[in-house]
Design an enzyme around this catalytic site. Sequence first.
Site, PDB file in Angstrom:
ATOM      1  N   GLU A 125     155.133 -15.342  45.404  1.00  0.00           N
ATOM      2  CA  GLU A 125     154.394 -16.268  46.251  1.00  0.00           C
ATOM      3  C   GLU A 125     155.227 -17.032  47.271  1.00  0.00           C
ATOM      4  O   GLU A 125     154.710 -17.446  48.300  1.00  0.00           O
ATOM      5  CB  GLU A 125     153.654 -17.277  45.357  1.00  0.00           C
ATOM      6  CG  GLU A 125     152.638 -16.667  44.422  1.00  0.00           C
ATOM      7  CD  GLU A 125     151.488 -15.996  45.164  1.00  0.00           C
ATOM      8  OE1 GLU A 125     151.092 -16.510  46.228  1.00  0.00           O
ATOM      9  OE2 GLU A 125     151.003 -14.957  44.686  1.00  0.00           O
ATOM     10  N   SER A 391     111.443 -26.778  -5.932  1.00  0.00           N
ATOM     11  CA  SER A 391     112.017 -27.185  -7.219  1.00  0.00           C
ATOM     12  C   SER A 391     113.465 -27.651  -7.122  1.00  0.00           C
ATOM     13  O   SER A 391     113.982 -28.254  -8.064  1.00  0.00           O
ATOM     14  CB  SER A 391     111.923 -26.030  -8.220  1.00  0.00           C
ATOM     15  OG  SER A 391     110.572 -25.752  -8.521  1.00  0.00           O
TER      16      SER A 391
END
Length: 794
Positions: A125, A391
Site C-alpha cells: 500500500e 404433574s
Amino acid sequence: MKNNIFNFFKKKQPQRTTKNDRTSRGTSRRSAPRKSGFLGKLALILAFFVIFLFAVASVVGVLLIRDAASTLPSLEEMANYEPDLSTIVYDRNEKVITRLFHENRTWVPLSQIPLVMQEASIAAEDSAFYSHRGLDFVGIIRAFWVNFRSGKTVQGASTITQQLAWNLFLTKEKTLQRKIKEAILSVRLEKIYSKEQILEMYLNMIYFGHGAWGIHSASLLYFNKEPSELDLSEAALLAGIVKGPEYYTPLRHPERASERQAYVLGRMVHEGMITPEQAQGARRIELDFQTLKKPAIMFDEAPYFIAHILFEQLLPTYGSDMVYRGGLRVHTTLDLDVQHAAEESIKGLKSEGAIVAIDPGTGEILAMVGGKDFEQSKFNRATQAFRQPGSSFKPFVYTAALMKGLRPVDHVLDAPVSYDNGIDERGERDIWEPGNYTKEYKGEVTLLQALVHSYNTSAVRVAHITGIPGIIDLARRFGFTSPHIPNDLSLALGSANVTPLEMASAYSVFANGGSRIQPYSIRRVSTAAGEVLEQYGPTLSPAVPEEIALSMRSVLMEVVRSGTGTRARVPGYEVFGKTGTTNGYTDAWFAGGVPGLVVVVYAGNDDNKSLGKTATGGVIAAPVWQAFVSKAVKYLTLRENFEVPEEAMVDAVTICKDSGFLSAEGCPSTVILLPSGEAPLSTCPLHGGSWIMAESDTNEPRMLLSPRDEEVLGVPAQMAGLYSISVSDMTAATALPAEEPLFYERPQAPSFAPPPAPTGAKKPTSTPTRPRERTPKEIEDRFQELLKEYGISD
C-alpha cells in the site's frame, strides 16, 4: 580605436541610396515595430491571464481548503478519537461465545502484530511510508504517469496515512472535497502520531471483508488464529485483500486472491523485505480458510441465550452504542460445552421445546435453549413460554403439605372424587372430576407412592387438606413469579402457567437443601481496558427448612428409581425429578437434577396441538433430559451422590413404600429422608410386622382425609384408621408374628355423589386456559422492532 563597449553605441555614417531603396527601407522600418508590439502585447495578456487564473485558483483552493478544514476534527479531537470496538461475550471458561459489533474489531498492539504483516502492508500500500509526511508527491506523479500510459487506473497514490484518515473520519464518496479533507487529515495525523502509532491504527482500522475490521478479526475470520501467529503467506494474502475486500476475498474468489498475494510478495522482494526464495516458498503454501460466519445480530452461538442477555440486560443498561461500539467484555455464566450438548439434545424432540440448565448452588444459567431453530423462530420458550407444568408441579403441592406436618409415610385415598361448580353459562351442571392417567385407582396409598406414581386424585386431596393459599405462598417462596397461578384445586394438577426457567429455579430449592436462588446469566461486565462496570454473584434466600427440602428430594429420587421418571436415570449418578403431562397431551415436561445441576426439559407445540396419544412427560421429555444430562456431567465437575450435611435434622429411613412403616424383609422398600423424630418406630404389618406394635406406634403413618372425603364418607379425619388387611394379605407376608394378628374388614369403596363442595373449598374451572401468546409472526416482528429501536439494524 579602442574596442570597448561604448563602440556598440557609436553612430554609423549614412550612405547614399536611391528612392526605391529609401521607400523599401522606410516601409520595413515602419512595419517591424508594429509586429513586435502586437506579439508583446499578446504575450503580456496571456501572462496576465495565467497569473489571474493562478490567483483565482489559489483563492478558490484556499477557500476550498478552509471550508474543508472547518468541518474536520481538531487536533485534540483526533488525538482523543476512539474507534468502534466489538463487544466480546465469554462463557464461564473464558471461551468466546460471540462478538457484538457494527464493525467487528478487537484492538491489537503493534508489538503483537508480526513484522511480516507490517511489511506486507507497507509493500502493498505505501512503500514510502517511513519517508513521507502524510502525502507522497512522488507516488502521486508516478501513479499519474502509469495510469496515463495505461489509459485506466491501475495504480493508486493514497498513502497508509491517507487511508487511515478516511477510515477514521471520512465517508467513501469519491469527490474532490473528500480528497482535500483526506490530505489535510493526513498531514495532521502525521503531526500527532508517530509512524508506529499510525501503522498500528491502520492495521486495526482497515476493512478485510466479510464484516472483519482490523487485523484481529481478519486473522480469526480467515485463518482462525491470533495475529501473532500469522506467517508470511497468510500476511501477504491479508495485505492484498485490503485493496478490494470483496473483489479479492479468498472465500469467494481464490484465484484473484492468489494473484494479489503474488503481487504483494513481489513488492516485498522489490523492497528488500524478503528474498525471492522466501516469496516462492510462501506461494507454495496451501492456505486453510475458515467458513464464513453469520452476521453479529444472528448470534451463531447460543442464540437464545445471547438474545436473552442482550434485550433483557445489556441494551437496556448500556444502550446500543456502548454494546455495539464500546468494546465491552461480558463474562457470562454459560458453559459452551454444556450449551452445545443441550442444543444437540433438543433435536430429539419432534415438537418445539426448551432446555434450561442451572447450577442450583449459585443460580448460574449453564445452558439455555429456547427452541430448535433461532432463525426460524425468535420465540424463547425457556423464558417466554408460559405453559402448564402438569404433574411436574405436584412436588410443590406435597412440599407445602410437609410444611403443614404431613409426611411421605402418611396415607391418602386414590379414589374417584368430584366437585360441583354449579350451573355454567350454558345452564348445565358443571362437575369437575379429576381422574388418573391410567383410569385406575389404588385405594389407600402413601403420599410417597401417590407422588412417585403421580396419582391425580391423591394430589387433589393433599391440596385440599393443605390449602391452596399455602401452596401458592410456597410456590412464590420457591421462585415462581408467573401471574398465571390459579387460586383453586386445579393447581394441584399443574394448571398454573409458568416458564421452564421458573421451573428450573424452583427445583433448585430441592437440590441445594432449601434455598431459593435467583437465576442469573452475567457474572461481570467490564470495559476493554478492564474497568469493571457491574458484577453479579449468587443470591440465595431461605425458602423452606432444610429437612423439608431434603425429605422431598429423597421422595423425588424414588420417582426416578421406580416411578414415572425411570427414563431419566443417569448411570452412576443420583437423580431426582418429576414428569409432567397436561390434558390432551399438549405439553410434556421433565424437571429434576443430579448433584450440582438442575435441568428442565419442556416439549410442546406453539399452536397448542396435541403431541400425540401417550405423549407423556416420561415418554417425550425424560429421554431428552437423560440424553442431555448424561453429556453435561462429562463437562462439569460434579459429585455422583447428593451430600446430606451432618448437622441436617433428618434421618435416613428404610420404609415400606406401600405401608409407610419401617421395612420388613418382604417389603417393597426404599430409603427416604424424614425430619428427625418423625419416622415410624414399628415394622410394616403388611409384610411381617405386628399390627399390635403398629397400632401402638406413636409415629405410625396416619390416614388423611380431605374435607371432601369427610363430607362424602361422613367420617371425621381424626377418626379414620389405617386400612385393614385380609387373610390373603397376611398369607402373602413373608414372616408372621407369633401372636395372632388382628383382622379388620376393609371398608368398601364409597359411592361418590357430587354434593356441593364444603365451605372454604375453592372450586376449579373445568378447563383451565393458557394465557394468550404472540404468534410466530408477531414475535419475529417484535424482534425486528427491537433491533431497529436499539439501532442494530435499519
